[in-house]
Enzyme design. Structure first.
Site, PDB file in Angstrom:
ATOM      1  N   GLN A  98      16.228  -4.265   2.078  1.00 22.66           N
ATOM      2  CA  GLN A  98      16.724  -3.851   3.369  1.00 22.66           C
ATOM      3  C   GLN A  98      15.391  -3.229   3.971  1.00 22.66           C
ATOM      4  OE1 GLN A  98      20.075  -1.402   4.222  1.00 22.66           O
ATOM      5  NE2 GLN A  98      19.066  -0.644   5.929  1.00 22.66           N
ATOM      6  N   LYS A  99      14.428  -2.764   3.424  1.00 23.10           N
ATOM      7  CA  LYS A  99      13.227  -2.197   4.013  1.00 23.10           C
ATOM      8  C   LYS A  99      12.773  -3.321   5.047  1.00 23.10           C
ATOM      9  CE  LYS A  99       8.912  -1.629   2.643  1.00 23.10           C
ATOM     10  NZ  LYS A  99       7.953  -1.647   3.850  1.00 23.10           N
ATOM     11  N   SER A 144       6.818   1.831  -0.595  1.00 18.27           N
ATOM     12  CA  SER A 144       5.856   0.421  -0.084  1.00 18.27           C
ATOM     13  C   SER A 144       4.726   0.356  -0.760  1.00 18.27           C
ATOM     14  CB  SER A 144       5.794   0.648   1.334  1.00 18.27           C
ATOM     15  OG  SER A 144       4.772   0.038   1.894  1.00 18.27           O
ATOM     16  N   SER A 145       4.355  -0.698  -1.206  1.00 21.89           N
ATOM     17  CA  SER A 145       3.085  -1.157  -1.879  1.00 21.89           C
ATOM     18  C   SER A 145       2.006  -0.243  -0.916  1.00 21.89           C
ATOM     19  CB  SER A 145       2.763  -2.481  -2.093  1.00 21.89           C
ATOM     20  OG  SER A 145       3.753  -3.126  -2.622  1.00 21.89           O
ATOM     21  N   ARG A 146       2.201  -0.403   0.533  1.00 23.45           N
ATOM     22  CA  ARG A 146       1.069   0.166   1.132  1.00 23.45           C
ATOM     23  C   ARG A 146       1.202   1.744   1.182  1.00 23.45           C
ATOM     24  NH1 ARG A 146       2.590  -4.626   4.501  1.00 23.45           N
ATOM     25  NH2 ARG A 146       0.658  -5.954   4.343  1.00 23.45           N
ATOM     26  N   HIS A 156      10.880  -2.541  -5.931  1.00 25.16           N
ATOM     27  CA  HIS A 156      10.768  -3.730  -6.418  1.00 25.16           C
ATOM     28  C   HIS A 156      11.665  -3.866  -7.822  1.00 25.16           C
ATOM     29  CE1 HIS A 156       6.880  -3.714  -4.318  1.00 25.16           C
ATOM     30  NE2 HIS A 156       7.243  -4.915  -3.978  1.00 25.16           N
ATOM     31  N   MET A 178       5.228  -9.363  -3.649  1.00 23.40           N
ATOM     32  CA  MET A 178       3.631  -9.492  -3.603  1.00 23.40           C
ATOM     33  C   MET A 178       2.987  -8.628  -4.499  1.00 23.40           C
ATOM     34  SD  MET A 178       2.739 -10.475   0.309  1.00 23.40           S
ATOM     35  CE  MET A 178       2.502  -8.844   0.922  1.00 23.40           C
ATOM     36  N   LEU A 238       3.577  -3.166  -7.479  1.00 27.14           N
ATOM     37  CA  LEU A 238       5.241  -3.082  -7.542  1.00 27.14           C
ATOM     38  C   LEU A 238       5.555  -1.613  -7.686  1.00 27.14           C
ATOM     39  CD1 LEU A 238       6.187  -6.058  -9.841  1.00 27.14           C
ATOM     40  CD2 LEU A 238       6.217  -5.878  -7.348  1.00 27.14           C
TER      41      LEU A 238
HETATM   42  P1  AMP Z   1       6.811  -6.936  -1.086  1.00 30.03           P
HETATM   43  O1  AMP Z   1       6.245  -7.038  -2.211  1.00 30.03           O
HETATM   44  O2  AMP Z   1       6.518  -5.911  -0.181  1.00 30.03           O
HETATM   45  O3  AMP Z   1       6.525  -8.378  -0.374  1.00 30.03           O
HETATM   46  O4  AMP Z   1       8.317  -6.962  -1.231  1.00 30.03           O
HETATM   47  C1  AMP Z   1       9.036  -7.826  -2.083  1.00 30.03           C
HETATM   48  C2  AMP Z   1      10.667  -7.431  -2.094  1.00 30.03           C
HETATM   49  O5  AMP Z   1      10.671  -6.121  -2.387  1.00 30.03           O
HETATM   50  C3  AMP Z   1      10.903  -7.649  -0.362  1.00 30.03           C
HETATM   51  O6  AMP Z   1      12.368  -8.100  -0.565  1.00 30.03           O
HETATM   52  C4  AMP Z   1      11.010  -6.276  -0.192  1.00 30.03           C
HETATM   53  O7  AMP Z   1      12.108  -6.099   0.923  1.00 30.03           O
HETATM   54  C5  AMP Z   1      11.348  -5.667  -1.458  1.00 30.03           C
HETATM   55  N1  AMP Z   1      11.092  -4.129  -1.215  1.00 30.03           N
HETATM   56  C6  AMP Z   1       9.832  -3.603  -0.742  1.00 30.03           C
HETATM   57  N2  AMP Z   1       9.956  -2.092  -0.692  1.00 30.03           N
HETATM   58  C7  AMP Z   1      11.201  -1.953  -1.083  1.00 30.03           C
HETATM   59  C8  AMP Z   1      11.924  -0.572  -1.242  1.00 30.03           C
HETATM   60  N3  AMP Z   1      11.479   0.278  -0.947  1.00 30.03           N
HETATM   61  N4  AMP Z   1      13.343  -0.547  -1.478  1.00 30.03           N
HETATM   62  C9  AMP Z   1      14.081  -1.794  -1.732  1.00 30.03           C
HETATM   63  N5  AMP Z   1      13.328  -3.053  -1.777  1.00 30.03           N
HETATM   64  C10 AMP Z   1      12.005  -3.217  -1.324  1.00 30.03           C
END
Ligand code: AMP
Length: 287
Positions: free
Chosen positions: A150-151, A188-190, A39, A32, A35
């Site tokens: 895995q997060k 985390s993006s958040r 990511h 999403m 990044l």
């Molecule tokens: P998101 O952009 O948050 O939807 O995440 C996209 C992908 O990145 C998903 O498969 C998440 O599980 C992965 N992701 C997000 N944060 C992490 C992290 N800290 N370590 C590994 N993968 C992540």
């Protein structure tokens, strides 16, 4: 790196790849945006294992609840493009949201029962929105391998179940380790929403998870005491809004009452710090 902004252009790009002899292994990393190193670790892994790597950046409105942060979710597109390029992607798909949601291949997709516990209890509709869009992206990209973190353990398991049922054995879905900041905080993006004080507070999450892991490994305490100790850690750190603190069976995601019935346990936490919802988990050997 190719920047692709429409579904038809993506389909043409994939058709071209598929016409190559030999056809390259296509790796896919859906995101999403906003990044970070978590990511990029997925893109790098895909780069190592696949002939062609496609990432996507799409803030999926279907997976946000009405009172969640869809509107204010960060969208730093230029920086995101730089990061996927540097991580080795061949193409990034950044669709126009409204056009993608009108795509003929978007449909209600199989949602496993795995979506019910944990985050499912607090975010109704969330996982349905995730699988609908991930299935659509799979239909467009037709990847051989797709990479997730895995997060979002429950998300991974729900997507894995959907993939097996609706797509068979391809794509193979691959879970990659959670990337953390030096402090231990899961990226985390958040995290961008957090002030420096709130970041310190957020460290309570990984502290509580590690305490849970230690107590499970020691094997002296049962589930209720371990959960209480983890909750106490969160509270001591100033985290009061706890969605859940759970020890779950890593396959069924149901509460694990007897900690030794399976060689691994999932220790998982979801909390809110001000308006920011944060999740994290650890897989722990029980034996
Ligand atoms: P998101 O952009 O948050 O939807 O995440 C996209 C992908 O990145 C998903 O498969 C998440 O599980 C992965 N992701 C997000 N944060 C992490 C992290 N800290 N370590 C590994 N993968 C992540």
């Amino acid at each position: 790196m190719k920047i692709i902004r429409s579904a038809p252009a993506l389909e043409r790009y994939v058709a071209l790849l598929e016409s190559r002899a030999p056809r390259p292994v296509i790796g896919f990393v859906p995101t999403m945006g906003a990044l970070h190193r978590g990511h990029s670790s997925l893109v790098r892994r895909a780069r190592r294992e696949c002939g062609v790597v496609i990432a996507s950046i799409f803030v999926n409105p279907l997976q946000f609840g009405p009172r969640e942060d869809y509107r204010k979710y960060p969208r730093p597109e230029a920086a995101d493009i730089r990061l996927v390029r540097r991580s080795g992607a061949d193409a990034v798909f950044i669709p126009d949201g409204r056009r993608l949601l009108g795509h003929r291949c978007l449909k209600r997709t199989y949602l496993a029962r795995l979506a019910k516990p944990l985050c499912g209890r607090f975010r109704p509709g969330h996982f349905q929105g995730v699988v609908d869009i991930v299935a659509l992206l799979f239909r467009l990209v037709r990847p051989d391998r797709a990479y997730f973190g895995q997060k979002d353990y429950q998300q991974f398991r729900v997507i894995e179940a959907m993939t097996r049922r609706d797509f068979g054995r391809i794509p193979r879905v691959i879970m990659c380790p959670t990337i953390r900041e030096r402090s231990g905080l899961a990226m985390s993006s958040r995290n961008r929403y957090l002030s420096s004080g709130e970041r310190r507070t957020a460290l309570g999450i990984v502290k509580a998870l590690r305490l849970g892991r230690k107590l499970i490994r020691q094997g002296k305490e049962g589930r209720p005491r371990i959960l209480k100790a983890m909750r106490d850690t969160l509270k001591k750190r100033g985290i009061r809004r706890i969605d859940y603190v759970e020890i779950a069976h890593p396959i069924t995601l149901r509460n694990m009452v007897q900690l030794r019935v399976y060689p691994q346990a999932l220790v998982a936490i979801a909390v809110r710090i001000e308006n920011t919802r944060l999740i994290d988990n650890l897989l722990v050997k029980t034996g």
